[in-house]
Motif scaffolding. Structure first.
Motif, PDB file in Angstrom:
ATOM      1  N   ALA A  90       2.050   8.253  44.484  1.00 23.17           N
ATOM      2  CA  ALA A  90       1.414   9.491  44.420  1.00 23.17           C
ATOM      3  C   ALA A  90      -0.182   9.753  44.912  1.00 23.17           C
ATOM      4  CB  ALA A  90       1.676  10.096  43.106  1.00 23.17           C
ATOM      5  N   ALA A  91      -0.828   8.578  44.445  1.00 24.99           N
ATOM      6  CA  ALA A  91      -2.248   8.641  44.722  1.00 24.99           C
ATOM      7  C   ALA A  91      -2.648   8.445  46.315  1.00 24.99           C
ATOM      8  CB  ALA A  91      -2.913   7.610  43.740  1.00 24.99           C
ATOM      9  N   LEU A  92      -1.666   7.562  46.770  1.00 23.38           N
ATOM     10  CA  LEU A  92      -1.944   7.434  48.094  1.00 23.38           C
ATOM     11  C   LEU A  92      -1.453   8.703  49.268  1.00 23.38           C
ATOM     12  CD1 LEU A  92      -0.733   3.737  48.335  1.00 23.38           C
ATOM     13  CD2 LEU A  92      -3.114   4.679  48.866  1.00 23.38           C
ATOM     14  N   GLN A  93      -0.530   9.248  48.509  1.00 23.83           N
ATOM     15  CA  GLN A  93       0.091  10.541  48.902  1.00 23.83           C
ATOM     16  C   GLN A  93      -1.219  11.557  49.056  1.00 23.83           C
ATOM     17  OE1 GLN A  93       3.503  12.741  47.575  1.00 23.83           O
ATOM     18  NE2 GLN A  93       4.255  12.752  49.953  1.00 23.83           N
ATOM     19  N   ASN A  94      -1.914  11.654  48.136  1.00 25.88           N
ATOM     20  CA  ASN A  94      -2.939  12.733  47.807  1.00 25.88           C
ATOM     21  C   ASN A  94      -4.009  12.315  48.872  1.00 25.88           C
ATOM     22  OD1 ASN A  94      -1.739  14.106  45.790  1.00 25.88           O
ATOM     23  ND2 ASN A  94      -2.661  12.909  44.151  1.00 25.88           N
ATOM     24  N   LEU A  95      -4.049  11.121  49.273  1.00 31.57           N
ATOM     25  CA  LEU A  95      -5.201  10.928  50.167  1.00 31.57           C
ATOM     26  C   LEU A  95      -4.889  10.925  51.750  1.00 31.57           C
ATOM     27  CD1 LEU A  95      -6.316   7.369  48.432  1.00 31.57           C
ATOM     28  CD2 LEU A  95      -7.515   9.747  48.710  1.00 31.57           C
ATOM     29  N   GLY A  96      -3.543  11.470  51.745  1.00 35.77           N
ATOM     30  CA  GLY A  96      -3.187  11.829  53.097  1.00 35.77           C
ATOM     31  C   GLY A  96      -1.875  11.181  53.592  1.00 35.77           C
ATOM     32  N   ALA A  97      -1.517  10.000  52.863  1.00 34.80           N
ATOM     33  CA  ALA A  97      -0.618   9.278  53.425  1.00 34.80           C
ATOM     34  C   ALA A  97       0.764   9.909  53.369  1.00 34.80           C
ATOM     35  CB  ALA A  97      -0.330   7.711  52.752  1.00 34.80           C
ATOM     36  N   LYS A  98       1.577   9.536  54.610  1.00 35.03           N
ATOM     37  CA  LYS A  98       3.248  10.099  54.400  1.00 35.03           C
ATOM     38  C   LYS A  98       3.932   9.132  53.943  1.00 35.03           C
ATOM     39  CE  LYS A  98       1.873  13.946  56.772  1.00 35.03           C
ATOM     40  NZ  LYS A  98       1.979  15.254  55.933  1.00 35.03           N
ATOM     41  N   VAL A  99       5.061   9.666  53.144  1.00 29.56           N
ATOM     42  CA  VAL A  99       5.916   8.604  52.355  1.00 29.56           C
ATOM     43  C   VAL A  99       7.207   8.597  53.002  1.00 29.56           C
ATOM     44  CG1 VAL A  99       7.061   8.221  50.392  1.00 29.56           C
ATOM     45  CG2 VAL A  99       4.603   9.131  50.194  1.00 29.56           C
ATOM     46  N   PHE A 100       7.702   7.317  53.527  1.00 26.75           N
ATOM     47  CA  PHE A 100       8.905   7.002  54.079  1.00 26.75           C
ATOM     48  C   PHE A 100       9.863   6.146  52.917  1.00 26.75           C
ATOM     49  CE2 PHE A 100       5.790   7.643  57.309  1.00 26.75           C
ATOM     50  CZ  PHE A 100       6.322   8.060  58.173  1.00 26.75           C
ATOM     51  N   MET A 101      10.906   6.463  52.873  1.00 29.48           N
ATOM     52  CA  MET A 101      12.036   6.039  52.043  1.00 29.48           C
ATOM     53  C   MET A 101      13.472   6.513  52.396  1.00 29.48           C
ATOM     54  SD  MET A 101      12.385   6.607  47.972  1.00 29.48           S
ATOM     55  CE  MET A 101      13.589   7.936  48.142  1.00 29.48           C
ATOM     56  N   HIS A 102      14.468   5.707  52.046  1.00 26.57           N
ATOM     57  CA  HIS A 102      15.723   5.725  52.251  1.00 26.57           C
ATOM     58  C   HIS A 102      16.352   7.012  51.293  1.00 26.57           C
ATOM     59  CE1 HIS A 102      20.139   5.522  52.744  1.00 26.57           C
ATOM     60  NE2 HIS A 102      19.877   4.758  53.950  1.00 26.57           N
ATOM     61  N   LYS A 103      16.934   8.146  51.714  1.00 23.66           N
ATOM     62  CA  LYS A 103      17.250   8.981  50.676  1.00 23.66           C
ATOM     63  C   LYS A 103      18.211   8.607  49.688  1.00 23.66           C
ATOM     64  CE  LYS A 103      19.233  13.801  50.673  1.00 23.66           C
ATOM     65  NZ  LYS A 103      18.035  14.327  50.509  1.00 23.66           N
ATOM     66  N   ALA A 104      19.158   7.417  49.664  1.00 14.97           N
ATOM     67  CA  ALA A 104      19.906   7.236  48.635  1.00 14.97           C
ATOM     68  C   ALA A 104      19.134   6.861  47.507  1.00 14.97           C
ATOM     69  CB  ALA A 104      20.760   6.045  49.151  1.00 14.97           C
ATOM     70  N   ASP A 105      17.893   6.262  47.613  1.00 15.32           N
ATOM     71  CA  ASP A 105      17.053   6.138  46.448  1.00 15.32           C
ATOM     72  C   ASP A 105      16.425   7.210  45.699  1.00 15.32           C
ATOM     73  OD1 ASP A 105      17.540   3.251  46.280  1.00 15.32           O
ATOM     74  OD2 ASP A 105      15.442   2.742  46.115  1.00 15.32           O
ATOM     75  N   GLU A 106      16.711   8.626  45.924  1.00 15.09           N
ATOM     76  CA  GLU A 106      16.223   9.678  45.420  1.00 15.09           C
ATOM     77  C   GLU A 106      16.523   9.630  43.705  1.00 15.09           C
ATOM     78  OE1 GLU A 106      14.204  12.027  45.650  1.00 15.09           O
ATOM     79  OE2 GLU A 106      13.748  12.268  47.784  1.00 15.09           O
ATOM     80  N   PRO A 107      17.724   9.031  43.347  1.00 16.76           N
ATOM     81  CA  PRO A 107      17.960   9.109  42.033  1.00 16.76           C
ATOM     82  C   PRO A 107      17.261   8.079  41.149  1.00 16.76           C
ATOM     83  CG  PRO A 107      20.032   9.040  43.394  1.00 16.76           C
ATOM     84  CD  PRO A 107      18.803   8.958  44.189  1.00 16.76           C
ATOM     85  N   ILE A 108      16.642   6.880  42.028  1.00 16.47           N
ATOM     86  CA  ILE A 108      16.190   5.931  41.216  1.00 16.47           C
ATOM     87  C   ILE A 108      14.639   6.367  40.991  1.00 16.47           C
ATOM     88  CG2 ILE A 108      15.270   3.644  41.554  1.00 16.47           C
ATOM     89  CD1 ILE A 108      18.341   3.773  41.602  1.00 16.47           C
ATOM     90  N   ILE A 109      14.227   7.205  41.966  1.00 14.83           N
ATOM     91  CA  ILE A 109      12.809   7.997  41.716  1.00 14.83           C
ATOM     92  C   ILE A 109      12.822   8.749  40.351  1.00 14.83           C
ATOM     93  CG2 ILE A 109      11.055   9.732  42.189  1.00 14.83           C
ATOM     94  CD1 ILE A 109      11.475   8.739  45.220  1.00 14.83           C
ATOM     95  N   LYS A 110      13.896   9.385  40.209  1.00 10.74           N
ATOM     96  CA  LYS A 110      14.144  10.347  38.977  1.00 10.74           C
ATOM     97  C   LYS A 110      14.358   9.254  37.759  1.00 10.74           C
ATOM     98  CE  LYS A 110      17.234  13.826  36.996  1.00 10.74           C
ATOM     99  NZ  LYS A 110      18.407  14.661  37.027  1.00 10.74           N
ATOM    100  N   TRP A 111      14.818   8.186  37.790  1.00 14.07           N
ATOM    101  CA  TRP A 111      15.348   7.295  36.959  1.00 14.07           C
ATOM    102  C   TRP A 111      13.846   6.768  36.430  1.00 14.07           C
ATOM    103  CZ3 TRP A 111      14.619   1.806  37.230  1.00 14.07           C
ATOM    104  CH2 TRP A 111      14.828   1.001  36.025  1.00 14.07           C
ATOM    105  N   SER A 112      13.086   6.376  37.632  1.00 16.71           N
ATOM    106  CA  SER A 112      11.604   5.501  37.356  1.00 16.71           C
ATOM    107  C   SER A 112      10.703   6.613  36.602  1.00 16.71           C
ATOM    108  CB  SER A 112      11.096   5.064  38.632  1.00 16.71           C
ATOM    109  OG  SER A 112      11.730   3.989  39.273  1.00 16.71           O
TER     110      SER A 112
END
Length: 200
Positions: free
Chosen positions: A66-88
């Motif tokens: 999140a901090a790096l995204q606030n500095l302008g970085a674009k975030v790349f990830m596989h969609k199947a891990d969206e539930p893992i973000i929620k869990w984290s």
């Protein structure tokens, strides 16, 4: 390709900062935590935070996203891990973020002269991926370690699927390819074929 390994976070994660020669685009693979340390490395090399590549979304690999995204970085990830973000976020208190681009198996990401191929390796998590460079380096997150493999008992994990991913997707790479995991020392495909006790 220029590369720096940063040992960060309370689990001693490997965060990789890479860039193409003569490029100002800093690519951060698995920014586990300690955003200021990552930022200092970028500034030292006169790099801007251009992209964050996530191998998987377990809390110990995404603490500084999140901090790096606030500095302008674009975030790349596989969609199947969206539930893992929620869990984290819900169970570990990780700061949430939005994914800018969902990667797919076989996709090639290009950042100036740096090209990384996405290899979907589910098992440790459903959306686990590895990133393969054109000069024979593969960033494996928690899929494959030196003489070990990732866990299969975390939410949505599957140990048999993990082993199949390694054997079918990684062990088909040339033996001399270098492996840079999410924790611990680097290794090679050849070494893991010969000495990894979990994959015999």
């Amino acid at each position: 390709m220029e590369m720096k390994t940063l040992k960060i976070g309370y689990m001693d994660n490997n965060c990789y900062v890479v860039n193409a020669p003569n490029s100002s685009k800093g690519i951060i693979i698995d920014p586990a935590d300690d955003a200021e340390i990552i930022k200092e490395r970028l500034e030292k090399r006169f790099l801007v935070p251009h992209a964050v590549l996530i191998t998987h979304a377990h809390y110990d690999h995404i603490g500084a996203v999140a901090a790096l995204q606030n500095l302008g970085a674009k975030v790349f990830m596989h969609k199947a891990d969206e539930p893992i973000i929620k869990w984290s976020v819900e169970t570990k208190g990780t700061r949430g973020f939005c994914v800018d681009h969902y990667v797919e198996d076989g996709e090639v990401l290009e950042f100036d002269n740096l090209r990384l191929k996405v290899i979907h390796t589910p098992g440790h998590s459903p959306g686990g991926v590895c990133y393969l460079t054109t000069n024979g380096k593969v960033f494996t997150g928690d899929t494959l370690f030196r003489e070990s493999v990732g866990r299969g008992d975390l939410p949505l994990g599957n140990f048999e699927e993990l082993k199949n991913s390694i054997k079918e997707k990684l062990f088909t790479l040339p033996d001399d390819h270098e492996v840079f995991p999410g924790h611990g020392k680097s290794t090679s495909i050849e070494h893991e074929k010969k000495f990894n006790p979990y994959l015999s």
